[in-house]
Design an enzyme around this catalytic site. Structure first.
Site, PDB file in Angstrom:
ATOM      1  N   THR A   1       4.883   8.119  -1.208  1.00 40.72           N
ATOM      2  CA  THR A   1       4.113   6.751  -1.026  1.00 40.72           C
ATOM      3  C   THR A   1       4.985   5.868  -0.475  1.00 40.72           C
ATOM      4  O   THR A   1       6.309   5.917  -0.670  1.00 40.72           O
ATOM      5  CB  THR A   1       3.097   6.446  -2.300  1.00 40.72           C
ATOM      6  N   ASP A   2       4.516   4.706   0.220  1.00 39.89           N
ATOM      7  CA  ASP A   2       5.271   3.584   0.620  1.00 39.89           C
ATOM      8  C   ASP A   2       5.044   2.559  -0.304  1.00 39.89           C
ATOM      9  O   ASP A   2       4.252   2.645  -1.479  1.00 39.89           O
ATOM     10  CB  ASP A   2       4.918   3.334   1.877  1.00 39.89           C
ATOM     11  N   ALA A   3       5.641   1.490  -0.071  1.00 39.35           N
ATOM     12  CA  ALA A   3       5.390   0.078  -0.895  1.00 39.35           C
ATOM     13  C   ALA A   3       4.006  -0.296  -1.275  1.00 39.35           C
ATOM     14  O   ALA A   3       3.684  -0.815  -1.955  1.00 39.35           O
ATOM     15  CB  ALA A   3       6.229  -0.917  -0.198  1.00 39.35           C
TER      16      ALA A   3
END
Length: 146
Positions: free
Chosen positions: A18-20
């Protein structure tokens, strides 16, 4: 109803995917495409290692992806993979990444060519691996399939 062969593989989503924003980072879908493509090839009784041992690679020539709905850590996902087209030189694989609700999150294609390991020059799939090519012809998506 689909009349062509579709391979289905579970995708385990990790927090590191996942990203931020808490959604699966867009480039990770390319890894999921590869898992699906490798799974389809294995389902048919072939593998990339055999191809490499014969002196060839199948690099990605083109990638296309449409992001429709985010996947998040904790979601369950699958990749569906099929042969979209196979013309003897290029093979186009189709993909759908779906969530636990059977919603399409990402769909796309990758195009591959066969190249010599020594020269990296293109070689005709139809001539180099005729049995594999013919199997793709047998199971590929037809123009009448949706």
């Amino acid at each position: 109803m689909d009349t062509f062969f579709i391979s289905i593989r579970d995708i385990e989503l990790y927090y590191a995917d996942t990203d931020a924003m808490g959604v699966v980072y867009h480039a990770n879908y390319l890894k999921f495409f590869e898992r699906g493509r490798t799974g389809l090839i294995e389902d048919l009784g072939y593998n990339y290692l055999e191809m490499e041992n014969e002196g060839y690679f199948a690099p990605v020539y083109d990638v296309y992806a449409v992001y429709k709905k985010p996947l998040r850590y904790g979601d369950q996902a699958k990749v569906k993979t099929w042969v979209e087209t196979n013309d003897g030189i290029k093979t186009v694989y189709g993909y759908q990444i779906i969530n636990q609700n059977e919603e399409i999150c990402v769909e796309g294609t990758t195009t591959h060519i066969i190249v010599s390991k020594e020269t990296f020059r293109p070689k005709p799939f139809k001539k180099i691996f005729p049995e594999w090519f013919n199997k793709y012809e047998e199971i590929k998506k037809q123009p009448t399939d949706k």
